[in-house]
Design a protein around this motif. Sequence first.
Motif, PDB file in Angstrom:
ATOM      1  N   CYS A  68      -0.783  -5.996   0.957  1.00  0.00           N
ATOM      2  CA  CYS A  68       0.546  -5.872   0.377  1.00  0.00           C
ATOM      3  C   CYS A  68       1.621  -6.330   1.343  1.00  0.00           C
ATOM      4  O   CYS A  68       2.692  -6.779   0.935  1.00  0.00           O
ATOM      5  N   HIS A  99      -2.697  -0.265   0.840  1.00  0.00           N
ATOM      6  CA  HIS A  99      -1.926   0.367  -0.224  1.00  0.00           C
ATOM      7  C   HIS A  99      -2.356  -0.237  -1.564  1.00  0.00           C
ATOM      8  O   HIS A  99      -1.836  -1.280  -1.947  1.00  0.00           O
ATOM      9  N   LYS A 101      -1.701   0.444  -4.614  1.00  0.00           N
ATOM     10  CA  LYS A 101      -0.667   0.317  -5.640  1.00  0.00           C
ATOM     11  C   LYS A 101       0.033  -1.027  -5.561  1.00  0.00           C
ATOM     12  O   LYS A 101       0.411  -1.613  -6.575  1.00  0.00           O
ATOM     13  N   LYS A 102       0.231  -1.522  -4.354  1.00  0.00           N
ATOM     14  CA  LYS A 102       0.909  -2.799  -4.188  1.00  0.00           C
ATOM     15  C   LYS A 102       0.028  -3.957  -4.647  1.00  0.00           C
ATOM     16  O   LYS A 102       0.509  -4.941  -5.182  1.00  0.00           O
ATOM     17  N   THR A 106       0.864  -6.507  -7.797  1.00  0.00           N
ATOM     18  CA  THR A 106       0.844  -7.969  -7.694  1.00  0.00           C
ATOM     19  C   THR A 106      -0.009  -8.575  -8.808  1.00  0.00           C
ATOM     20  O   THR A 106       0.376  -9.561  -9.442  1.00  0.00           O
ATOM     21  N   ILE A 207       6.877  -3.599  -6.740  1.00  0.00           N
ATOM     22  CA  ILE A 207       6.290  -3.499  -5.409  1.00  0.00           C
ATOM     23  C   ILE A 207       7.330  -2.916  -4.473  1.00  0.00           C
ATOM     24  O   ILE A 207       8.319  -3.557  -4.137  1.00  0.00           O
ATOM     25  N   GLU A 208       7.138  -1.683  -4.060  1.00  0.00           N
ATOM     26  CA  GLU A 208       8.089  -1.017  -3.196  1.00  0.00           C
ATOM     27  C   GLU A 208       7.882  -1.425  -1.749  1.00  0.00           C
ATOM     28  O   GLU A 208       6.793  -1.787  -1.333  1.00  0.00           O
ATOM     29  N   GLU A 209       8.961  -1.338  -0.981  1.00  0.00           N
ATOM     30  CA  GLU A 209       8.882  -1.672   0.431  1.00  0.00           C
ATOM     31  C   GLU A 209       8.234  -0.533   1.208  1.00  0.00           C
ATOM     32  O   GLU A 209       8.381   0.630   0.865  1.00  0.00           O
ATOM     33  N   HIS A 210       7.485  -0.852   2.227  1.00  0.00           N
ATOM     34  CA  HIS A 210       6.992   0.149   3.153  1.00  0.00           C
ATOM     35  C   HIS A 210       6.985  -0.491   4.529  1.00  0.00           C
ATOM     36  O   HIS A 210       7.076  -1.703   4.662  1.00  0.00           O
TER      37      HIS A 210
END
Length: 327
Positions: A68, A99, A101-102, A106, A207-210
């Motif tokens: 991700c 991760h 979820k990412k 996508t 897609i959230e930032e981490h």
Amino acid sequence: MEKRIPTNIITGFLGVGKTTTILNLLKNKPENEKWAVLVNEFGEIGIDGAILTEQGALIKEVPGGCMCCTAGVPMSVGINTLLRTKPDRLLIEPTGLGHPKKVVATLISPQYQNYVDLKATIALVDPRNLQNTKYLDNQNFNDQLDTADVVIGNKVDQCNVSDIDAFNDWITDQNPPKTFSKLVKHGDLPLEVLDNVRLQSSASAQIEEHHHQHAEMEPQFQLPPGQAYIRKENKGQGYFSCGWLFGAEHKFDFDEIFSMFSALTAERVKAVVNTDQGCFAFNSANGVVSVNEISLDGFESRIEVIDSQPLPWDQLEGVLIKLANIE
């Protein structure tokens, strides 16, 4: 493309048996089908791809951290390369520190919705870890299980009654419920589970930032001319890795390298090593070293060590150099 490619993400924390599970799936796939595998490793050397290649699948590797973090380039490049070969199925193995979820986000984004038919996300878990706060307090560990539609309790042959009860209780408590669960050993996943549907709520397209650190994302799968070996390190999410690549001309004494791997206290050790007895894949998790002979010829030895704290890498490198008889 004429059809959307059935695709599964197979996730799970470090040492849970993802690569072994994929090997079993490849061995049991329909003979007339061509499968592709995208492998993502936390380390920089590329162990899993070398092991999976022996099964004849199309392999593409994304090393050096979770996919991700590189969703813009390396992951998309890997997926696109494999999709162009028109496989009958695509399997994606994110790093045990990744991760999921990412990755899901996508694959269901507009970029791939006409090309990828995302089926159930499958998470492997060692039931013993469901009673260990070290794992239960780890966000990635929980994210992997939360995202999964199917949860497989692997290594049941190493579990006691309390571990099995913990797994069954955890499955019962899930809301929404998982579409399928099973206790298995040696990654013996039923092939038909791959066609289970994905729960629409398992991930959004956002897609959230981490934020965490990774080393440079350039893979290092070949030795520069004139070098006997190279070393690559990575760190992120509270873990550290160090990997070595040794030229194919250097052979290790099997008994000595096995003893060294057995003595290491690292959380995870993976290797494909040329020895005086042939080429072997070594896998160490929870202090247990497993060995499988593989039919690679003239292959460079690859060794990756991962732990939650930096180890004396220089000292370990000195031992490896001595075992490889490098002057």
